[in-house]
Design a protein around this motif. Sequence first.
Motif, PDB file in Angstrom:
ATOM      1  N   SER A   1       0.846  -1.190   0.000  1.00  0.00           N
ATOM      2  CA  SER A   1       0.000   0.000   0.000  1.00  0.00           C
ATOM      3  C   SER A   1       0.879   1.236   0.000  1.00  0.00           C
ATOM      4  O   SER A   1       1.779   1.357   0.835  1.00  0.00           O
ATOM      5  CB  SER A   1      -0.886   0.052   1.240  1.00  0.00           C
ATOM      6  OG  SER A   1      -1.759  -1.035   1.285  1.00  0.00           O
TER       7      SER A   1
ATOM      8  N   ARG B   1     -11.217  12.277  -4.476  1.00  0.00           N
ATOM      9  CA  ARG B   1     -11.090  10.896  -4.005  1.00  0.00           C
ATOM     10  C   ARG B   1     -12.034   9.986  -4.777  1.00  0.00           C
ATOM     11  O   ARG B   1     -11.673   8.885  -5.165  1.00  0.00           O
ATOM     12  CB  ARG B   1     -11.374  10.817  -2.511  1.00  0.00           C
ATOM     13  CG  ARG B   1     -10.271  11.400  -1.678  1.00  0.00           C
ATOM     14  CD  ARG B   1     -10.697  11.474  -0.252  1.00  0.00           C
ATOM     15  NE  ARG B   1      -9.693  10.863   0.583  1.00  0.00           N
ATOM     16  CZ  ARG B   1      -9.705  10.947   1.891  1.00  0.00           C
ATOM     17  NH1 ARG B   1     -10.651  11.596   2.523  1.00  0.00           N
ATOM     18  NH2 ARG B   1      -8.758  10.375   2.592  1.00  0.00           N
TER      19      ARG B   1
ATOM     20  N   LEU C   1     -11.170   6.717  -7.188  1.00  0.00           N
ATOM     21  CA  LEU C   1     -11.800   5.402  -7.055  1.00  0.00           C
ATOM     22  C   LEU C   1     -12.487   4.983  -8.349  1.00  0.00           C
ATOM     23  O   LEU C   1     -12.444   3.812  -8.729  1.00  0.00           O
ATOM     24  CB  LEU C   1     -12.795   5.400  -5.894  1.00  0.00           C
ATOM     25  CG  LEU C   1     -12.173   5.516  -4.506  1.00  0.00           C
ATOM     26  CD1 LEU C   1     -13.261   5.698  -3.453  1.00  0.00           C
ATOM     27  CD2 LEU C   1     -11.308   4.318  -4.185  1.00  0.00           C
TER      28      LEU C   1
ATOM     29  N   ASN D   1     -10.393   3.172 -11.050  1.00  0.00           N
ATOM     30  CA  ASN D   1      -9.781   1.893 -10.697  1.00  0.00           C
ATOM     31  C   ASN D   1      -9.587   0.947 -11.876  1.00  0.00           C
ATOM     32  O   ASN D   1      -8.548   0.304 -11.982  1.00  0.00           O
ATOM     33  CB  ASN D   1     -10.561   1.197  -9.579  1.00  0.00           C
ATOM     34  CG  ASN D   1      -9.930   1.435  -8.236  1.00  0.00           C
ATOM     35  OD1 ASN D   1      -8.741   1.688  -8.136  1.00  0.00           O
ATOM     36  ND2 ASN D   1     -10.730   1.354  -7.199  1.00  0.00           N
TER      37      ASN D   1
ATOM     38  N   ILE E   1      -4.609  -0.520  -7.659  1.00  0.00           N
ATOM     39  CA  ILE E   1      -5.975  -0.092  -7.391  1.00  0.00           C
ATOM     40  C   ILE E   1      -5.945   1.018  -6.339  1.00  0.00           C
ATOM     41  O   ILE E   1      -5.025   1.092  -5.521  1.00  0.00           O
ATOM     42  CB  ILE E   1      -6.894  -1.239  -6.903  1.00  0.00           C
ATOM     43  CG1 ILE E   1      -6.395  -1.829  -5.584  1.00  0.00           C
ATOM     44  CG2 ILE E   1      -7.048  -2.304  -7.957  1.00  0.00           C
ATOM     45  CD1 ILE E   1      -7.421  -2.678  -4.873  1.00  0.00           C
ATOM     46  N   ALA E   2      -6.946   1.871  -6.380  1.00  0.00           N
ATOM     47  CA  ALA E   2      -7.094   2.929  -5.390  1.00  0.00           C
ATOM     48  C   ALA E   2      -8.070   2.454  -4.326  1.00  0.00           C
ATOM     49  O   ALA E   2      -9.057   1.788  -4.630  1.00  0.00           O
ATOM     50  CB  ALA E   2      -7.613   4.196  -6.059  1.00  0.00           C
ATOM     51  N   THR E   3      -7.774   2.787  -3.074  1.00  0.00           N
ATOM     52  CA  THR E   3      -8.670   2.463  -1.969  1.00  0.00           C
ATOM     53  C   THR E   3      -8.861   3.722  -1.132  1.00  0.00           C
ATOM     54  O   THR E   3      -8.040   4.646  -1.165  1.00  0.00           O
ATOM     55  CB  THR E   3      -8.105   1.344  -1.073  1.00  0.00           C
ATOM     56  OG1 THR E   3      -6.914   1.810  -0.438  1.00  0.00           O
ATOM     57  CG2 THR E   3      -7.808   0.094  -1.866  1.00  0.00           C
ATOM     58  N   ASP E   4      -9.923   3.741  -0.379  1.00  0.00           N
ATOM     59  CA  ASP E   4     -10.172   4.852   0.541  1.00  0.00           C
ATOM     60  C   ASP E   4     -10.774   4.259   1.799  1.00  0.00           C
ATOM     61  O   ASP E   4     -11.982   4.140   1.937  1.00  0.00           O
ATOM     62  CB  ASP E   4     -11.110   5.882  -0.096  1.00  0.00           C
ATOM     63  CG  ASP E   4     -11.106   7.201   0.645  1.00  0.00           C
ATOM     64  OD1 ASP E   4     -10.280   7.373   1.562  1.00  0.00           O
ATOM     65  OD2 ASP E   4     -11.923   8.070   0.304  1.00  0.00           O
ATOM     66  N   GLY E   5      -9.912   3.846   2.693  1.00  0.00           N
ATOM     67  CA  GLY E   5     -10.362   3.156   3.888  1.00  0.00           C
ATOM     68  C   GLY E   5     -10.105   3.934   5.148  1.00  0.00           C
ATOM     69  O   GLY E   5      -9.876   5.150   5.117  1.00  0.00           O
TER      70      GLY E   5
ATOM     71  N   PRO F   1      -6.832   7.504   1.901  1.00  0.00           N
ATOM     72  CA  PRO F   1      -6.651   7.011   0.537  1.00  0.00           C
ATOM     73  C   PRO F   1      -5.280   6.349   0.351  1.00  0.00           C
ATOM     74  O   PRO F   1      -4.304   6.744   0.971  1.00  0.00           O
ATOM     75  CB  PRO F   1      -6.776   8.268  -0.322  1.00  0.00           C
ATOM     76  CG  PRO F   1      -6.380   9.383   0.584  1.00  0.00           C
ATOM     77  CD  PRO F   1      -6.798   8.974   1.968  1.00  0.00           C
ATOM     78  N   SER F   2      -5.250   5.335  -0.504  1.00  0.00           N
ATOM     79  CA  SER F   2      -3.984   4.676  -0.816  1.00  0.00           C
ATOM     80  C   SER F   2      -4.077   4.009  -2.177  1.00  0.00           C
ATOM     81  O   SER F   2      -5.159   3.837  -2.731  1.00  0.00           O
ATOM     82  CB  SER F   2      -3.618   3.637   0.251  1.00  0.00           C
ATOM     83  OG  SER F   2      -4.534   2.577   0.246  1.00  0.00           O
TER      84      SER F   2
ATOM     85  N   MET G   1      -2.802   0.438  -4.011  1.00  0.00           N
ATOM     86  CA  MET G   1      -2.356  -0.895  -3.608  1.00  0.00           C
ATOM     87  C   MET G   1      -1.999  -1.733  -4.826  1.00  0.00           C
ATOM     88  O   MET G   1      -2.596  -1.581  -5.891  1.00  0.00           O
ATOM     89  CB  MET G   1      -3.454  -1.609  -2.830  1.00  0.00           C
ATOM     90  CG  MET G   1      -3.823  -0.938  -1.532  1.00  0.00           C
ATOM     91  SD  MET G   1      -5.174  -1.767  -0.703  1.00  0.00           S
ATOM     92  CE  MET G   1      -4.284  -3.131   0.017  1.00  0.00           C
TER      93      MET G   1
END
Length: 151
Positions: A78, A91, A95, A98, A108-112, A116-117, A119
């Motif tokens: 990540s 953001r 996403l 992706n 891939i983009a994540t937003d957890g 945001p990151s 991976m």
Amino acid sequence: MKFGNTLHLKNAQSATLPAALQEFEATREVLVLIAEVMLLLGATKEVAREAARTGRILIGEQRLLLACAPDDSALIVSALLDPTWANPAARKALLLANAQLLLSSGVIATDGYGGPSLMCRWPLAEPQPAALAGRLRELGAFAAGIQAKRH
């Protein structure tokens, strides 16, 4: 959320900061791989051991976190993006991109919970330390480039 222990690699200079709150859980083979990759990235032996222990590194200004897939078949990397980097619309756009990110970059983009990151997955069947070191550099540069375009 505080990033915790950071291992800094900038212009081949490395430094170890205080111990992380949580250790990186991985097989011995993966820990050895991470240490070898860090040496290839220019880290000292001490910093390489610490990266293997924590799963946390910094390449340039980019923070990277390492985790093993539940079945130990892959390393999940990540690249943490600065939570203040983007407004909600930016953001969401990341996403929505992706499919393109995955097809063009294998990312891939994540937003957890941690923000945001980006991976990517690195298969561990044939670890290839030099190739993994290159991939970590690429992911760090890619994440830094995305953030720079949003400022």
